[in-house]
Write a protein that holds these residues in place. Structure first.
Motif, PDB file in Angstrom:
ATOM      1  N   PHE A 103       3.169  13.639 -10.931  1.00 47.40           N
ATOM      2  CA  PHE A 103       1.789  13.520 -11.377  1.00 47.40           C
ATOM      3  C   PHE A 103       1.541  14.540 -12.474  1.00 47.40           C
ATOM      4  O   PHE A 103       2.171  15.601 -12.512  1.00 47.40           O
ATOM      5  N   PRO A 104       0.565  14.250 -13.350  1.00 42.15           N
ATOM      6  CA  PRO A 104       0.217  15.229 -14.383  1.00 42.15           C
ATOM      7  C   PRO A 104      -0.339  16.503 -13.755  1.00 42.15           C
ATOM      8  O   PRO A 104      -1.028  16.447 -12.732  1.00 42.15           O
ATOM      9  N   SER A 105      -0.048  17.633 -14.338  1.00 40.24           N
ATOM     10  CA  SER A 105      -0.532  18.920 -13.826  1.00 40.24           C
ATOM     11  C   SER A 105      -1.974  19.147 -14.268  1.00 40.24           C
ATOM     12  O   SER A 105      -2.278  20.047 -15.054  1.00 40.24           O
ATOM     13  N   THR A 106      -2.858  18.297 -13.750  1.00 42.65           N
ATOM     14  CA  THR A 106      -4.286  18.358 -14.040  1.00 42.65           C
ATOM     15  C   THR A 106      -5.040  18.154 -12.730  1.00 42.65           C
ATOM     16  O   THR A 106      -4.469  17.647 -11.761  1.00 42.65           O
ATOM     17  N   PRO A 107      -6.319  18.511 -12.685  1.00 48.34           N
ATOM     18  CA  PRO A 107      -7.101  18.216 -11.480  1.00 48.34           C
ATOM     19  C   PRO A 107      -7.099  16.714 -11.133  1.00 48.34           C
ATOM     20  O   PRO A 107      -7.031  16.345  -9.963  1.00 48.34           O
ATOM     21  N   GLN A 108      -7.119  15.864 -12.147  1.00 45.20           N
ATOM     22  CA  GLN A 108      -7.046  14.426 -11.896  1.00 45.20           C
ATOM     23  C   GLN A 108      -5.704  14.033 -11.301  1.00 45.20           C
ATOM     24  O   GLN A 108      -5.626  13.146 -10.455  1.00 45.20           O
ATOM     25  N   GLY A 109      -4.633  14.711 -11.725  1.00 40.40           N
ATOM     26  CA  GLY A 109      -3.309  14.459 -11.160  1.00 40.40           C
ATOM     27  C   GLY A 109      -3.264  14.817  -9.687  1.00 40.40           C
ATOM     28  O   GLY A 109      -2.672  14.097  -8.872  1.00 40.40           O
ATOM     29  N   ALA A 110      -3.910  15.924  -9.308  1.00 39.26           N
ATOM     30  CA  ALA A 110      -3.967  16.315  -7.899  1.00 39.26           C
ATOM     31  C   ALA A 110      -4.739  15.276  -7.090  1.00 39.26           C
ATOM     32  O   ALA A 110      -4.341  14.918  -5.974  1.00 39.26           O
ATOM     33  N   GLN A 111      -5.824  14.774  -7.657  1.00 38.38           N
ATOM     34  CA  GLN A 111      -6.605  13.731  -6.976  1.00 38.38           C
ATOM     35  C   GLN A 111      -5.788  12.448  -6.845  1.00 38.38           C
ATOM     36  O   GLN A 111      -5.788  11.808  -5.794  1.00 38.38           O
ATOM     37  N   GLU A 112      -5.063  12.070  -7.893  1.00 34.17           N
ATOM     38  CA  GLU A 112      -4.204  10.882  -7.840  1.00 34.17           C
ATOM     39  C   GLU A 112      -3.134  11.031  -6.759  1.00 34.17           C
ATOM     40  O   GLU A 112      -2.801  10.059  -6.068  1.00 34.17           O
ATOM     41  N   ALA A 113      -2.591  12.220  -6.617  1.00 33.61           N
ATOM     42  CA  ALA A 113      -1.558  12.467  -5.600  1.00 33.61           C
ATOM     43  C   ALA A 113      -2.120  12.207  -4.207  1.00 33.61           C
ATOM     44  O   ALA A 113      -1.503  11.521  -3.389  1.00 33.61           O
ATOM     45  N   ARG A 114      -3.299  12.750  -3.933  1.00 34.01           N
ATOM     46  CA  ARG A 114      -3.922  12.544  -2.616  1.00 34.01           C
ATOM     47  C   ARG A 114      -4.184  11.064  -2.376  1.00 34.01           C
ATOM     48  O   ARG A 114      -3.876  10.537  -1.306  1.00 34.01           O
ATOM     49  N   HIS A 115      -4.721  10.374  -3.361  1.00 37.38           N
ATOM     50  CA  HIS A 115      -5.008   8.944  -3.201  1.00 37.38           C
ATOM     51  C   HIS A 115      -3.728   8.140  -2.972  1.00 37.38           C
ATOM     52  O   HIS A 115      -3.707   7.231  -2.129  1.00 37.38           O
ATOM     53  N   ALA A 116      -2.669   8.458  -3.710  1.00 40.42           N
ATOM     54  CA  ALA A 116      -1.393   7.736  -3.544  1.00 40.42           C
ATOM     55  C   ALA A 116      -0.841   7.933  -2.139  1.00 40.42           C
ATOM     56  O   ALA A 116      -0.333   6.996  -1.518  1.00 40.42           O
ATOM     57  N   VAL A 117      -0.948   9.151  -1.615  1.00 36.38           N
ATOM     58  CA  VAL A 117      -0.437   9.426  -0.272  1.00 36.38           C
ATOM     59  C   VAL A 117      -1.269   8.691   0.774  1.00 36.38           C
ATOM     60  O   VAL A 117      -0.713   8.099   1.708  1.00 36.38           O
ATOM     61  N   VAL A 118      -2.581   8.670   0.632  1.00 31.65           N
ATOM     62  CA  VAL A 118      -3.435   7.950   1.596  1.00 31.65           C
ATOM     63  C   VAL A 118      -3.099   6.457   1.584  1.00 31.65           C
ATOM     64  O   VAL A 118      -3.001   5.824   2.644  1.00 31.65           O
ATOM     65  N   ARG A 119      -2.895   5.884   0.394  1.00 30.96           N
ATOM     66  CA  ARG A 119      -2.504   4.460   0.317  1.00 30.96           C
ATOM     67  C   ARG A 119      -1.174   4.228   1.025  1.00 30.96           C
ATOM     68  O   ARG A 119      -0.999   3.258   1.759  1.00 30.96           O
ATOM     69  N   GLN A 120      -0.212   5.142   0.800  1.00 29.94           N
ATOM     70  CA  GLN A 120       1.101   4.982   1.422  1.00 29.94           C
ATOM     71  C   GLN A 120       1.010   5.101   2.939  1.00 29.94           C
ATOM     72  O   GLN A 120       1.641   4.343   3.660  1.00 29.94           O
ATOM     73  N   LEU A 121       0.221   6.041   3.417  1.00 28.46           N
ATOM     74  CA  LEU A 121       0.042   6.181   4.868  1.00 28.46           C
ATOM     75  C   LEU A 121      -0.512   4.890   5.462  1.00 28.46           C
ATOM     76  O   LEU A 121      -0.103   4.476   6.551  1.00 28.46           O
ATOM     77  N   GLY A 122      -1.423   4.242   4.757  1.00 28.59           N
ATOM     78  CA  GLY A 122      -1.955   2.957   5.214  1.00 28.59           C
ATOM     79  C   GLY A 122      -0.866   1.905   5.311  1.00 28.59           C
ATOM     80  O   GLY A 122      -0.829   1.118   6.268  1.00 28.59           O
ATOM     81  N   GLN A 123       0.048   1.883   4.350  1.00 28.09           N
ATOM     82  CA  GLN A 123       1.158   0.926   4.403  1.00 28.09           C
ATOM     83  C   GLN A 123       2.093   1.225   5.563  1.00 28.09           C
ATOM     84  O   GLN A 123       2.757   0.329   6.063  1.00 28.09           O
ATOM     85  N   TRP A 124       2.144   2.475   5.981  1.00 27.99           N
ATOM     86  CA  TRP A 124       2.989   2.857   7.113  1.00 27.99           C
ATOM     87  C   TRP A 124       2.281   2.662   8.443  1.00 27.99           C
ATOM     88  O   TRP A 124       2.836   2.966   9.496  1.00 27.99           O
ATOM     89  N   GLY A 125       1.016   2.202   8.425  1.00 25.26           N
ATOM     90  CA  GLY A 125       0.303   1.915   9.658  1.00 25.26           C
ATOM     91  C   GLY A 125      -0.668   2.994  10.104  1.00 25.26           C
ATOM     92  O   GLY A 125      -1.185   2.937  11.209  1.00 25.26           O
ATOM     93  N   PHE A 126      -0.935   3.984   9.243  1.00 29.24           N
ATOM     94  CA  PHE A 126      -1.885   5.042   9.570  1.00 29.24           C
ATOM     95  C   PHE A 126      -3.109   4.861   8.684  1.00 29.24           C
ATOM     96  O   PHE A 126      -3.052   5.124   7.482  1.00 29.24           O
ATOM     97  N   GLY A 127      -4.206   4.400   9.265  1.00 32.72           N
ATOM     98  CA  GLY A 127      -5.426   4.132   8.511  1.00 32.72           C
ATOM     99  C   GLY A 127      -5.994   5.390   7.883  1.00 32.72           C
ATOM    100  O   GLY A 127      -5.706   6.512   8.322  1.00 32.72           O
ATOM    101  N   PRO A 128      -6.840   5.234   6.854  1.00 33.52           N
ATOM    102  CA  PRO A 128      -7.353   6.380   6.119  1.00 33.52           C
ATOM    103  C   PRO A 128      -8.241   7.307   6.944  1.00 33.52           C
ATOM    104  O   PRO A 128      -8.416   8.465   6.588  1.00 33.52           O
ATOM    105  N   MET A 129      -8.788   6.828   8.057  1.00 33.58           N
ATOM    106  CA  MET A 129      -9.648   7.669   8.886  1.00 33.58           C
ATOM    107  C   MET A 129      -8.926   8.226  10.114  1.00 33.58           C
ATOM    108  O   MET A 129      -9.526   8.954  10.901  1.00 33.58           O
ATOM    109  N   ALA A 130      -7.659   7.911  10.277  1.00 38.01           N
ATOM    110  CA  ALA A 130      -6.886   8.457  11.399  1.00 38.01           C
ATOM    111  C   ALA A 130      -6.742   9.968  11.214  1.00 38.01           C
ATOM    112  O   ALA A 130      -6.636  10.466  10.093  1.00 38.01           O
TER     113      ALA A 130
END
Length: 172
Positions: free
Chosen positions: A40-67
């Motif tokens: 990810f880019p070394s910017t605040p937006q890059g940090a936000q993108e990283a968190r969003h990408a991980v939450v999406r991936q966790l959902g694909q692995w069966g862990f909902g965003p509110m778990a």
């Protein structure tokens, strides 16, 4: 080990049926192991993108965003990514995030790598109440089973944390 390519559903000898791999090969294999690795880019937006990408991936692995575990992993990624941007960035360099779900070990291993070795994480302490920042590593320590850092070859460092996880819903 199951192949992470292709789109065909396969059945192992023990009868466990694997789901087709997720986009870009980041699905879980038959042993309940999955991995996400991106830069990810070394910017605040890059940090936000990283968190969003991980939450999406966790959902694909069966862990909902509110778990609980998804919230814990997302917060650890957000804090480590923010630190990489704030304290570890060098011009023209991105930071990397890797999240491994190890179903058999019931844990997530989170790694955030940046390009600067000279700024290493210190002890996780709670700062005074009137201080506006400095709580990131304290939060990581509260949520992680263990955490630390190590030099990265050829340049930079990797800060890692392990978060306890339940076995994937419906998984082995």
């Amino acid at each position: 080990m199951a192949s992470m390519t292709g789109t065909r559903t396969t059945t192992a000898a023990d009868g466990w049926q694997e789901d087709p791999p997720a986009r870009r090969g980041f699905g879980l294999n038959g042993n309940g192991y999955g991995s996400l690795s991106r830069q990810f880019p070394s910017t605040p937006q890059g940090a936000q993108e990283a968190r969003h990408a991980v939450v999406r991936q966790l959902g694909q692995w069966g862990f909902g965003p509110m778990a609980d575990v998804s919230c814990a992993v997302a917060l650890v990624v957000a804090e480590l990514a923010a630190n990489a941007v704030r304290h570890g960035s060098l011009p023209g360099r991105e930071f990397a995030v890797r999240v491994d779900y190890e179903g058999v070990a019931s844990r997530f291993r989170i790694e955030v790598s940046d390009a600067r070795l000279g700024r290493t994480p210190g002890e996780a302490v709670l700062p005074p109440a009137d201080q506006e920042s400095g709580r990131g590593l304290f939060l990581v320590e509260c949520l992680a089973v263990r955490w630390g850092w190590e030099p990265r070859n050829p340049i930079g460092k990797t800060v890692w944390a392990e978060v306890a996880a339940p076995v994937r819903p419906g998984g082995p």
